[in-house]
Design a protein around this motif. Structure first.
Motif, PDB file in Angstrom:
ATOM      1  N   GLU A  82       0.823  -1.201   0.000  1.00 18.24           N
ATOM      2  CA  GLU A  82       0.000   0.000   0.000  1.00 18.24           C
ATOM      3  C   GLU A  82       0.866   1.263   0.000  1.00 18.24           C
ATOM      4  N   HIS A  83       0.281   2.340  -0.487  1.00 16.94           N
ATOM      5  CA  HIS A  83       0.954   3.632  -0.513  1.00 16.94           C
ATOM      6  C   HIS A  83      -0.032   4.725  -0.094  1.00 16.94           C
ATOM      7  N   GLY A  84       0.513   5.835   0.390  1.00 15.94           N
ATOM      8  CA  GLY A  84      -0.321   6.976   0.747  1.00 15.94           C
ATOM      9  C   GLY A  84      -1.301   6.654   1.859  1.00 15.94           C
ATOM     10  N   ALA A  85      -2.533   7.172   1.713  1.00 16.84           N
ATOM     11  CA  ALA A  85      -3.549   6.993   2.748  1.00 16.84           C
ATOM     12  C   ALA A  85      -3.917   5.534   2.941  1.00 16.84           C
ATOM     13  N   ALA A  86      -3.716   4.704   1.911  1.00 15.78           N
ATOM     14  CA  ALA A  86      -4.052   3.283   2.015  1.00 15.78           C
ATOM     15  C   ALA A  86      -3.220   2.592   3.091  1.00 15.78           C
ATOM     16  N   VAL A  87      -2.040   3.148   3.392  1.00 12.83           N
ATOM     17  CA  VAL A  87      -1.199   2.566   4.435  1.00 12.83           C
ATOM     18  C   VAL A  87      -1.921   2.600   5.779  1.00 12.83           C
ATOM     19  N   PHE A  88      -2.635   3.695   6.058  1.00 14.49           N
ATOM     20  CA  PHE A  88      -3.342   3.816   7.333  1.00 14.49           C
ATOM     21  C   PHE A  88      -4.497   2.821   7.411  1.00 14.49           C
ATOM     22  N   THR A  89      -5.241   2.681   6.316  1.00  9.46           N
ATOM     23  CA  THR A  89      -6.344   1.724   6.291  1.00  9.46           C
ATOM     24  C   THR A  89      -5.836   0.306   6.509  1.00  9.46           C
ATOM     25  N   ALA A  90      -4.741  -0.044   5.801  1.00 10.10           N
ATOM     26  CA  ALA A  90      -4.150  -1.372   5.964  1.00 10.10           C
ATOM     27  C   ALA A  90      -3.600  -1.550   7.370  1.00 10.10           C
ATOM     28  N   GLY A  91      -3.070  -0.469   7.932  1.00  9.92           N
ATOM     29  CA  GLY A  91      -2.551  -0.541   9.289  1.00  9.92           C
ATOM     30  C   GLY A  91      -3.639  -0.856  10.302  1.00  9.92           C
ATOM     31  N   PHE A  92      -4.811  -0.241  10.155  1.00 11.61           N
ATOM     32  CA  PHE A  92      -5.914  -0.536  11.064  1.00 11.61           C
ATOM     33  C   PHE A  92      -6.377  -1.981  10.917  1.00 11.61           C
ATOM     34  N   ARG A  93      -6.405  -2.484   9.677  1.00  9.44           N
ATOM     35  CA  ARG A  93      -6.794  -3.884   9.470  1.00  9.44           C
ATOM     36  C   ARG A  93      -5.793  -4.827  10.127  1.00  9.44           C
ATOM     37  N   GLN A  94      -4.517  -4.517   9.964  1.00  8.74           N
ATOM     38  CA  GLN A  94      -3.490  -5.371  10.545  1.00  8.74           C
ATOM     39  C   GLN A  94      -3.527  -5.305  12.064  1.00  8.74           C
ATOM     40  N   LEU A  95      -3.788  -4.123  12.609  1.00  4.12           N
ATOM     41  CA  LEU A  95      -3.881  -3.987  14.060  1.00  4.12           C
ATOM     42  C   LEU A  95      -5.030  -4.834  14.596  1.00  4.12           C
ATOM     43  N   ALA A  96      -6.170  -4.802  13.906  1.00  3.53           N
ATOM     44  CA  ALA A  96      -7.313  -5.604  14.343  1.00  3.53           C
ATOM     45  C   ALA A  96      -6.972  -7.089  14.322  1.00  3.53           C
ATOM     46  N   ALA A  97      -6.263  -7.520  13.270  1.00  2.70           N
ATOM     47  CA  ALA A  97      -5.877  -8.927  13.178  1.00  2.70           C
ATOM     48  C   ALA A  97      -4.906  -9.309  14.286  1.00  2.70           C
ATOM     49  N   THR A  98      -3.954  -8.431  14.576  1.00  4.86           N
ATOM     50  CA  THR A  98      -2.965  -8.716  15.620  1.00  4.86           C
ATOM     51  C   THR A  98      -3.604  -8.777  16.996  1.00  4.86           C
ATOM     52  N   LEU A  99      -4.533  -7.854  17.275  1.00  2.61           N
ATOM     53  CA  LEU A  99      -5.208  -7.866  18.568  1.00  2.61           C
ATOM     54  C   LEU A  99      -6.005  -9.144  18.750  1.00  2.61           C
ATOM     55  N   GLY A 100      -6.632  -9.613  17.663  1.00  2.00           N
ATOM     56  CA  GLY A 100      -7.351 -10.876  17.744  1.00  2.00           C
ATOM     57  C   GLY A 100      -6.406 -12.050  17.937  1.00  2.00           C
ATOM     58  N   ASP A 101      -5.272 -12.003  17.268  1.00  2.00           N
ATOM     59  CA  ASP A 101      -4.301 -13.084  17.348  1.00  2.00           C
ATOM     60  C   ASP A 101      -3.604 -13.117  18.707  1.00  2.00           C
ATOM     61  N   ALA A 102      -3.539 -11.971  19.379  1.00  2.00           N
ATOM     62  CA  ALA A 102      -2.826 -11.901  20.662  1.00  2.00           C
ATOM     63  C   ALA A 102      -3.434 -12.819  21.706  1.00  2.00           C
ATOM     64  N   ARG A 103      -4.688 -13.168  21.532  1.00  5.90           N
ATOM     65  CA  ARG A 103      -5.331 -14.060  22.502  1.00  5.90           C
ATOM     66  C   ARG A 103      -4.721 -15.455  22.501  1.00  5.90           C
ATOM     67  N   ARG A 104      -3.977 -15.779  21.435  1.00 10.30           N
ATOM     68  CA  ARG A 104      -3.303 -17.084  21.386  1.00 10.30           C
ATOM     69  C   ARG A 104      -2.075 -17.124  22.285  1.00 10.30           C
ATOM     70  N   PHE A 105      -1.688 -15.958  22.824  1.00 14.23           N
ATOM     71  CA  PHE A 105      -0.488 -15.884  23.663  1.00 14.23           C
ATOM     72  C   PHE A 105      -0.845 -15.290  25.027  1.00 14.23           C
ATOM     73  N   PRO A 106      -1.618 -16.017  25.821  1.00 14.89           N
ATOM     74  CA  PRO A 106      -2.071 -15.464  27.114  1.00 14.89           C
ATOM     75  C   PRO A 106      -0.935 -15.172  28.076  1.00 14.89           C
TER      76      PRO A 106
END
Length: 453
Positions: free
Chosen positions: A234-258
């Motif tokens: 991604e480039h430009g503003a799309a980086v922020f949108t992709a960043g929010f998607r990745q953050l959501a995925a990481t927060l969900g994945d973090a539950r695998r590491f209690p």
């Protein structure tokens, strides 16, 4: 001949040297006292007395539609600044992992923070609101730069090397912060001799702190390099949108590491106590112990140089006993230091200096070893995102400490019960850390285990 890896590690360590001036000269020493004085000047301009020990109850300024004690403005500022970091740092980490352009992000956040710090030189008279806003910008940028900076650690050192490298960074950070504070102490104490008012001297310290931070940041920017491929195109503003998607995925994945989250929870608690003690030490010394500012600044200068040795000592203790045991011992030391601070009598310079030495011994080492321990608990490829959670663990709820301190001070009219109330953070955080099985947590993330943990 110096290898490229050693050169890069040395460059990484230099950012600790560069940014520590913000925490030392600005946050710990000058801003709390200076901004409180400007707020009190604003209250006096409105006809309030703001004199003596009654200043905490009859010297008020408006803040978001409420009347608050001018002496508590800085505590509320720290609380708000930390809450702002909670919103900004996670997306910063997600974008850093997504783009893997950590070097550029480090430079951008560092230069924004340094610029806002230098602009604090414009705060004068009664315009404490300008200082309020500039600190919010500088503190947020500082936190963003730290997230990206910490994310380099797993890329630069193997598991058995990280305690030593992290401790070296903290050690040189305190050495750099101490030298910068020595410069600022010289300016401040000699202001009459060079024809400056006390306020002018403090503003020059703000300006030079920003220049120091920006100037020394050039060293890591020249030596650090990209170690991983971008995870998106991604480039430009799309980086922020992709960043929010990745953050959501990481927060969900973090539950695998209690167990990683359990470590963060423990760290969240005791780091709150550490940051609060560091931030209000100068205010406590001046307003409760009635010590002159020259003594306070000299004490914090001593803390910086003692912390250099303390960080090195903690690195060696961790190599022998493991990082977890060493940190638990440091938390016992923090509890003792706060209790000693409560027992100090007004004007007791010698005992205050002794407490400062105690802080220096445990300060750098505690944070250095928790940084290296957490680097072992991060899933590969998610360094910046998890370090954003780590930074939130250090800063995200650390509004509770300043808020507790400011509230107790407001209610009691004294900073003494406010300082001893912070013991709860070290006790609860230490007990929580003791129950975290760190070696099992490392195995759960699939990382290589160090010899000692």
């Amino acid at each position: 001949m110096t290898t490229p890896e050693a050169r890069e590690r040395a460059g990484w360590v230099f950012y600790d040297w560069a940014n520590q001036v913000f925490q030392t000269s600005v946050v710990t020493v000058f801003l709390s006292l200076y901004l409180t004085g400007v707020a009190e000047a604003a209250a006096r301009a409105s006809g309030q007395p703001c004199t003596g020990r009654t200043a905490l109850v009859d010297c008020n300024v408006p803040l978001f539609g409420l009347d608050v004690a001018a002496g508590s403005v800085y505590g509320y500022l720290i609380s708000l600044a930390t809450l702002l970091q909670v919103l900004v740092l996670p997306i910063t980490g997600a974008i850093a992992d997504r783009t893997q352009d950590k070097r550029r992000m480090l430079g951008l956040s560092a230069f924004v923070g340094a610029g806002a710090t230098a602009a604090l030189a414009l705060v004068a008279g009664t315009n404490w609101q300008l200082g309020f806003v500039l600190f919010l910008v500088a503190n947020t940028a500082y936190g963003a730069s730290i997230v990206v900076y910490y994310a380099f650690l797993p890329e630069l050192a193997r598991p058995d090397e990280r305690d030593a490298l992290s401790a070296r960074g903290w050690a040189f950070g305190y050495l750099g912060g101490g030298l910068a504070l020595l410069l600022h102490l010289t300016i401040y104490l000699s202001h009459d001799a060079i024809g400056l008012s006390e306020a002018d001297a403090v503003r020059i310290c703000f300006l030079t702190a920003g220049v120091w931070w920006a100037g020394f940041t050039l060293v890591p920017l020249r030596r650090l390099r990209r170690h991983q491929k971008p995870q998106g195109d991604e480039h430009g503003a799309a980086v922020f949108t992709a960043g929010f998607r990745q953050l959501a995925a990481t927060l969900g994945d973090a539950r695998r590491f209690p167990l990683t989250l359990a470590f963060l929870a423990a760290y969240l608690v005791f780091a709150d106590g550490i940051s609060t003690v560091s931030q209000i030490a100068g205010l406590y010394g001046e307003r409760e112990l009635l010590l002159p500012r020259s003594v306070l600044i000299a004490t914090i200068l001593i803390v910086q140089f003692v912390a250099f040795g303390g960080a090195v000592l903690h690195g060696r203790l961790a190599a022998r006993f493991g990082a977890k045991r060493t940190v638990l011992g440091s938390l016992v030391g923090w509890t003792a230091v706060v209790c000693c601070a409560y027992a100090l009598t007004p004007g007791a310079v010698g005992p205050f200096l002794a407490v400062g030495v105690g802080i220096g011994v445990v300060l750098g080492g505690t944070l250095a070893l928790t940084r290296s321990m957490f680097s072992q608990l991060i899933p590969p490829g998610r360094e910046a995102e998890y370090f954003s959670l780590y930074e939130i663990g250090e800063k995200g709820t650390s509004w509770l400490g300043p808020l507790l301190f400011a509230t107790v001070a407001d209610v009691t009219g004294s900073f003494r019960p406010a300082i001893v109330s912070l013991v709860v953070f070290f006790v609860v955080g230490g007990v929580a850390l003791a129950f975290v099985p760190v070696r099992r947590a490392i195995r759960a993330t699939g990382n290589e285990q160090p010899l000692r943990v």
